[in-house]
Design an enzyme around this catalytic site. Structure first.
Site, PDB file in Angstrom:
ATOM      1  N   CYS A   2     -18.284  33.183-102.461  1.00  0.00           N
ATOM      2  CA  CYS A   2     -16.860  33.407-102.167  1.00  0.00           C
ATOM      3  C   CYS A   2     -16.420  32.738-100.870  1.00  0.00           C
ATOM      4  O   CYS A   2     -17.216  32.523 -99.963  1.00  0.00           O
ATOM      5  CB  CYS A   2     -16.612  34.896-102.055  1.00  0.00           C
ATOM      6  SG  CYS A   2     -17.188  35.814-103.477  1.00  0.00           S
ATOM      7  N   ARG A  27     -18.587  25.824-101.881  1.00  0.00           N
ATOM      8  CA  ARG A  27     -19.396  27.045-101.862  1.00  0.00           C
ATOM      9  C   ARG A  27     -19.669  27.561-103.268  1.00  0.00           C
ATOM     10  O   ARG A  27     -20.511  28.430-103.460  1.00  0.00           O
ATOM     11  CB  ARG A  27     -18.679  28.137-101.063  1.00  0.00           C
ATOM     12  CG  ARG A  27     -18.609  27.831 -99.579  1.00  0.00           C
ATOM     13  CD  ARG A  27     -17.729  28.827 -98.874  1.00  0.00           C
ATOM     14  NE  ARG A  27     -18.248  30.182 -98.935  1.00  0.00           N
ATOM     15  CZ  ARG A  27     -19.018  30.745 -98.028  1.00  0.00           C
ATOM     16  NH1 ARG A  27     -19.396  30.038 -96.988  1.00  0.00           N
ATOM     17  NH2 ARG A  27     -19.431  31.984 -98.148  1.00  0.00           N
ATOM     18  N   TRP A  75     -16.879  34.205-106.465  1.00  0.00           N
ATOM     19  CA  TRP A  75     -18.077  33.920-107.249  1.00  0.00           C
ATOM     20  C   TRP A  75     -18.563  35.281-107.731  1.00  0.00           C
ATOM     21  O   TRP A  75     -19.000  36.104-106.930  1.00  0.00           O
ATOM     22  CB  TRP A  75     -19.122  33.236-106.374  1.00  0.00           C
ATOM     23  CG  TRP A  75     -20.304  32.708-107.106  1.00  0.00           C
ATOM     24  CD1 TRP A  75     -20.341  31.620-107.938  1.00  0.00           C
ATOM     25  CD2 TRP A  75     -21.638  33.212-107.065  1.00  0.00           C
ATOM     26  NE1 TRP A  75     -21.613  31.434-108.406  1.00  0.00           N
ATOM     27  CE2 TRP A  75     -22.426  32.391-107.897  1.00  0.00           C
ATOM     28  CE3 TRP A  75     -22.250  34.290-106.415  1.00  0.00           C
ATOM     29  CZ2 TRP A  75     -23.783  32.605-108.095  1.00  0.00           C
ATOM     30  CZ3 TRP A  75     -23.603  34.506-106.612  1.00  0.00           C
ATOM     31  CH2 TRP A  75     -24.363  33.665-107.440  1.00  0.00           C
ATOM     32  N   ASN A 101     -15.448  38.974 -99.023  1.00  0.00           N
ATOM     33  CA  ASN A 101     -16.727  38.328 -99.316  1.00  0.00           C
ATOM     34  C   ASN A 101     -17.815  39.352 -99.039  1.00  0.00           C
ATOM     35  O   ASN A 101     -17.724  40.089 -98.054  1.00  0.00           O
ATOM     36  CB  ASN A 101     -16.986  37.126 -98.395  1.00  0.00           C
ATOM     37  CG  ASN A 101     -16.165  35.928 -98.774  1.00  0.00           C
ATOM     38  OD1 ASN A 101     -15.391  35.963 -99.716  1.00  0.00           O
ATOM     39  ND2 ASN A 101     -16.340  34.850 -98.019  1.00  0.00           N
ATOM     40  N   GLU A 472     -39.965  20.202-104.633  1.00  0.00           N
ATOM     41  CA  GLU A 472     -38.567  19.878-104.311  1.00  0.00           C
ATOM     42  C   GLU A 472     -37.979  18.873-105.311  1.00  0.00           C
ATOM     43  O   GLU A 472     -36.836  19.011-105.740  1.00  0.00           O
ATOM     44  CB  GLU A 472     -38.482  19.349-102.872  1.00  0.00           C
ATOM     45  CG  GLU A 472     -37.090  18.952-102.411  1.00  0.00           C
ATOM     46  CD  GLU A 472     -36.061  20.090-102.431  1.00  0.00           C
ATOM     47  OE1 GLU A 472     -36.432  21.242-102.690  1.00  0.00           O
ATOM     48  OE2 GLU A 472     -34.883  19.796-102.216  1.00  0.00           O
ATOM     49  N   LYS A 476     -34.723  19.643-107.580  1.00  0.00           N
ATOM     50  CA  LYS A 476     -33.542  18.775-107.497  1.00  0.00           C
ATOM     51  C   LYS A 476     -33.132  18.321-108.886  1.00  0.00           C
ATOM     52  O   LYS A 476     -31.969  18.369-109.249  1.00  0.00           O
ATOM     53  CB  LYS A 476     -33.910  17.578-106.619  1.00  0.00           C
ATOM     54  CG  LYS A 476     -32.948  17.034-105.667  1.00  0.00           C
ATOM     55  CD  LYS A 476     -32.567  17.816-104.443  1.00  0.00           C
ATOM     56  CE  LYS A 476     -32.431  19.267-104.555  1.00  0.00           C
ATOM     57  NZ  LYS A 476     -32.231  20.004-103.344  1.00  0.00           N
ATOM     58  N   GLU A 479     -31.794  21.398-111.103  1.00  0.00           N
ATOM     59  CA  GLU A 479     -30.552  22.058-110.717  1.00  0.00           C
ATOM     60  C   GLU A 479     -29.314  21.198-110.952  1.00  0.00           C
ATOM     61  O   GLU A 479     -28.262  21.729-111.245  1.00  0.00           O
ATOM     62  CB  GLU A 479     -30.607  22.557-109.265  1.00  0.00           C
ATOM     63  CG  GLU A 479     -30.621  21.479-108.207  1.00  0.00           C
ATOM     64  CD  GLU A 479     -30.580  22.056-106.789  1.00  0.00           C
ATOM     65  OE1 GLU A 479     -31.163  21.436-105.894  1.00  0.00           O
ATOM     66  OE2 GLU A 479     -29.967  23.108-106.592  1.00  0.00           O
ATOM     67  N   HIS A 495     -55.309  23.661-116.412  1.00  0.00           N
ATOM     68  CA  HIS A 495     -55.615  25.082-116.643  1.00  0.00           C
ATOM     69  C   HIS A 495     -54.559  25.738-117.523  1.00  0.00           C
ATOM     70  O   HIS A 495     -54.332  26.945-117.425  1.00  0.00           O
ATOM     71  CB  HIS A 495     -55.763  25.812-115.302  1.00  0.00           C
ATOM     72  CG  HIS A 495     -56.926  25.281-114.513  1.00  0.00           C
ATOM     73  ND1 HIS A 495     -58.225  25.588-114.822  1.00  0.00           N
ATOM     74  CD2 HIS A 495     -56.984  24.410-113.477  1.00  0.00           C
ATOM     75  CE1 HIS A 495     -59.037  24.948-113.989  1.00  0.00           C
ATOM     76  NE2 HIS A 495     -58.302  24.221-113.164  1.00  0.00           N
ATOM     77  N   LYS A 594     -23.406  27.381-103.033  1.00  0.00           N
ATOM     78  CA  LYS A 594     -23.980  26.741-101.847  1.00  0.00           C
ATOM     79  C   LYS A 594     -24.651  27.744-100.924  1.00  0.00           C
ATOM     80  O   LYS A 594     -25.706  27.493-100.385  1.00  0.00           O
ATOM     81  CB  LYS A 594     -22.880  25.983-101.086  1.00  0.00           C
ATOM     82  CG  LYS A 594     -23.373  25.218 -99.864  1.00  0.00           C
ATOM     83  CD  LYS A 594     -24.302  24.086-100.265  1.00  0.00           C
ATOM     84  CE  LYS A 594     -24.900  23.354 -99.086  1.00  0.00           C
ATOM     85  NZ  LYS A 594     -26.016  22.505 -99.520  1.00  0.00           N
TER      86      LYS A 594
HETATM   87  C1  F6R Z   1     -31.280  23.701-103.630  1.00  0.00           C
HETATM   88  C2  F6R Z   1     -30.687  24.523-102.577  1.00  0.00           C
HETATM   89  C3  F6R Z   1     -31.133  25.943-102.449  1.00  0.00           C
HETATM   90  C4  F6R Z   1     -31.172  26.351-100.958  1.00  0.00           C
HETATM   91  C5  F6R Z   1     -31.431  27.865-100.852  1.00  0.00           C
HETATM   92  C6  F6R Z   1     -31.497  28.316 -99.413  1.00  0.00           C
HETATM   93  O1  F6R Z   1     -30.767  22.413-103.593  1.00  0.00           O
HETATM   94  O2  F6R Z   1     -29.833  24.093-101.853  1.00  0.00           O
HETATM   95  O3  F6R Z   1     -32.377  26.151-103.056  1.00  0.00           O
HETATM   96  O4  F6R Z   1     -32.158  25.618-100.306  1.00  0.00           O
HETATM   97  O5  F6R Z   1     -30.405  28.566-101.515  1.00  0.00           O
HETATM   98  O6  F6R Z   1     -30.301  28.091 -98.754  1.00  0.00           O
HETATM   99  P1  F6R Z   1     -30.215  28.078 -97.180  1.00  0.00           P
HETATM  100  O7  F6R Z   1     -31.018  26.937 -96.687  1.00  0.00           O
HETATM  101  O8  F6R Z   1     -28.757  27.950 -96.871  1.00  0.00           O
HETATM  102  O9  F6R Z   1     -30.782  29.400 -96.704  1.00  0.00           O
END
Ligand code: F6R
Length: 599
Positions: A2, A27, A75, A101, A472, A476, A479, A495, A594
């Site tokens: 939010c 966000r 959200w 929020n 990672e 990436k 997502e 395994h 975000k």
């Molecule tokens: C993936 C991504 C999330 C954040 C996670 C932690 O691309 O952005 O996995 O890394 O939500 O967020 P922060 O770093 O803001 O605590």
């Protein structure tokens, strides 16, 4: 997640609110709304869907005249995304409007209490409960009303409140969820995030937990929870407005990948120049706690710190750490990694670790965020605002920060000679240039994306540091492109999971570590023998890998401990171009937000 924006001044509020909300779109949200005070009445317009739908309803703001207003992007947490669940919420008389929020934990109990008093509810939200409770407490003064509200509400909240009985006031209060007040000339603002108001003012008050702000167009008074006036210091925002915009690229994600060299340079230079971090007492253990990509940085951190400093490191996902009775002593260094500094589970883990006596080092991007403020010390990543939901440049700077931490601990332990310190720091300082070189290969990645975007399942495999980066790379890809992918320690595949490899399965094999190179070659041969198409990443010169791979991408030679910073750039670009080929909403992937400020 939010977003909140509020305005009080002489201008029309609605266009400013719509504009501010647009800056918070990153966000993640599913509905939006505004409330504007007009001729002593509160006009609420809200709708499920994108801001464009709200703006159309309001004819760009023209249909909501008035110069005091609050806006919100929601959200969904309590109740599905819908018009009626969208904010703002009002009391029954429609004289009071609230945006919120966060999450109210005791809202069901309060709801029952209010229903017994005759209050009726139209939505499923916890926020509507706040609106009716505010009505119940209101006796003529909005701050008195909020003081009573805060005594009753449990959980997290940032609230923006306006009332037709106080047409010259806008009220803000926060607990656990971020909220700032922007200082203008003859006008003032509230916002959950700085970019929402950056085009209007750079002067802000960062509200602390429990603080209540009463804004008029000409002044701001901040109170504590007992209504004592709190003197506030002005925080000057030194970001560039254009830093929060796309800068000519099609997507924020791409722009942010391109910014990695600069972001890393900014993050490492001051620390390398001023000398590594100092520790009063060298910790005997390190616990790294984070979520998502930040957690993957922690996995790199475990390899790096144990190797360089010889100190045992545990890495935990914050949502697991906080409920698992972790062993933390007063000589445990607890490293909390977070871009936003507001991730609910990470913040809760910080508090849990603090309660247990740990010393908290925050690796945080957002200055003034909750995690930054509650850490004992902060190592800021200087990535600037990151708008794309999928993190790239923040992850890159977090990696640099973890390397600096590893070197600092090694030095404090007496395991890093001055000569070695120079060698490592030189290698780190070379990184921006090496990454810039890799970014020039972006068109090659774009070509491979055309080849592979129809994949249904992708496996990322690696050993040691390469396994940490595989985690990672896989996140990436899934997502933003919605292609199922998994990351495996290359030796672990056999395994069980190797049964999923069939003719044409794409395997991304990371083989940048000299020590593990031969083992990786064997693992690649294992998947090749089962029909996999293999895209490998290796260091320049290791051409032997071409024999068992369909495609090889090379990273330039640098210190082997730092290869994750290079490899990940290729994986970020690959994910980006594959998502592009599939026509995905790259900056705002479905179901994601975000800043994850709920558990
Ligand atoms: C993936 C991504 C999330 C954040 C996670 C932690 O691309 O952005 O996995 O890394 O939500 O967020 P922060 O770093 O803001 O605590």
């Amino acid at each position: 997640m939010c977003g909140i924006v509020g305005y009080i001044g002489a201008k029309q509020a609605a266009p400013i609110l719509l504009d501010g909300l647009a800056k918070l779109e990153y966000r993640g949200y599913d509905s939006a709304g505004i409330a504007v005070l007009n001729e002593q009445a509160v006009g609420v317009t809200k709708t499920k869907g994108r801001l464009k739908a709200l703006s159309d309803l309001l004819d760009g703001g023209k249909k909501a005249a008035g110069s005091v207003g609050i806006g919100h992007t929601r959200w969904a947490t309590h109740g599905a995304p819908s018009d009626v669940n969208s904010h703002p919420h009002t009391n029954a008389a429609g004289t009071l409007a609230i945006v919120h929020n966060g999450s109210i934990e005791n809202y069901m109990r309060i709801k029952v209490f209010l229903q017994e008093k005759g209050y009726q509810f139209v939505s499923e939200t916890d926020t509507e409960v706040i609106a009716h409770l505010a009505d119940y407490f209101y006796e003529g003064d909005l701050v008195d009303m909020v003081v009573k509200l805060t005594e009753k509400l449990e959980g997290s909240y940032a609230l923006g409140i306006l009332s037709s009985e106080h047409p010259d006031e806008l009220i803000a209060v926060r607990k656990e969820s971020p909220l700032i007040v922007g200082l203008g000339d003859g006008e003032n603002y509230i916002a959950s995030d700085i970019p929402a108001i950056l085009q209007y003012t750079r002067k802000v008050y960062l509200l602390e937990n429990g603080e209540i702000a009463r804004l008029t167009k000409d002044g701001i008074t901040v109170y504590d929870a007992n209504k004592n006036v709190v003197p506030k210091e002005v925080f000057e925002v030194d970001w560039d407005v254009s830093a929060a915009e796309k800068g000519g690229y099609e997507h924020f994600m791409f722009k942010e990948i391109m910014e990695e060299p600069e972001a890393i340079h900014k993050t490492i230079t001051p620390i390398i120049k001023e000398g590594l971090l100092k520790f009063g007492r060298v910790p005997d253990r390190v616990a790294i706690v984070a979520c998502g990509s930040a957690y993957h940085v922690g996995v790199v951190g475990k390899y790096v710190i144990e190797k360089l400093a010889g100190i045992p490191v545990e890495v935990d996902i914050a949502s697991e750490f906080r409920y698992r009775d972790p062993i933390i002593t007063d000589n445990t260094l607890v490293v909390i990694i977070s871009q936003s500094g507001e991730t609910a589970d990470t913040l809760a883990a910080l508090r849990e670790a603090k309660k247990r006596g740990g010393r908290i080092l925050g690796i945080v991007n957002v200055v003034g965020s909750s995690i930054a403020r509650e850490s004992d010390e902060v190592l800021y990543t200087l990535a600037g605002p990151e708008i794309a939901v999928a993190t790239t440049k923040a992850y890159a700077t977090q990696l640099s920060a973890i390397y600096l931490l590893g070197l600092s601990l090694a030095k404090a332990e007496g395991r890093l000679s001055a000569a070695d310190e120079k060698i490592y720091c030189d290698a780190l300082e070379r990184m921006p240039e090496l990454i810039a070189g890799l970014l020039e290969q972006k068109d090659v990645l774009a070509q491979y994306a055309k080849q592979y975007y129809t994949a249904k399942n992708v496996f990322f495999i690696g050993r040691g540091l390469d396994y940490a980066v595989a985690l990672e790379g896989s996140l990436k890809l899934k997502e933003i492109s919605y292609i199922h992918s998994e990351a495996y320690g290359a030796g672990e595949l056999k395994h069980g999971t190797i049964s999923l490899i069939e003719e044409g399965t794409l395997v991304v094999a990371l083989a940048t570590q000299d020590l593990l190179f031969d083992k990786m070659v064997s693992n690649i041969k294992e998947v090749k023998a089962r029909g996999a198409v293999v895209l490998s990443v290796a260091e320049e010169g290791n051409t032997e890998i071409e024999e068992c791979s369909d495609v090889v991408l090379y990273i330039p030679k640098n210190n082997q401990l730092f290869t994750p910073s290079l490899t990940v750039v290729l994986l970020q670009l690959l994910a980006y171009y594959i998502a592009g080929e599939k026509g995905c909403d790259i900056d705002k992937p479905r179901n994601l937000a975000k800043s994850v400020t709920v558990e």
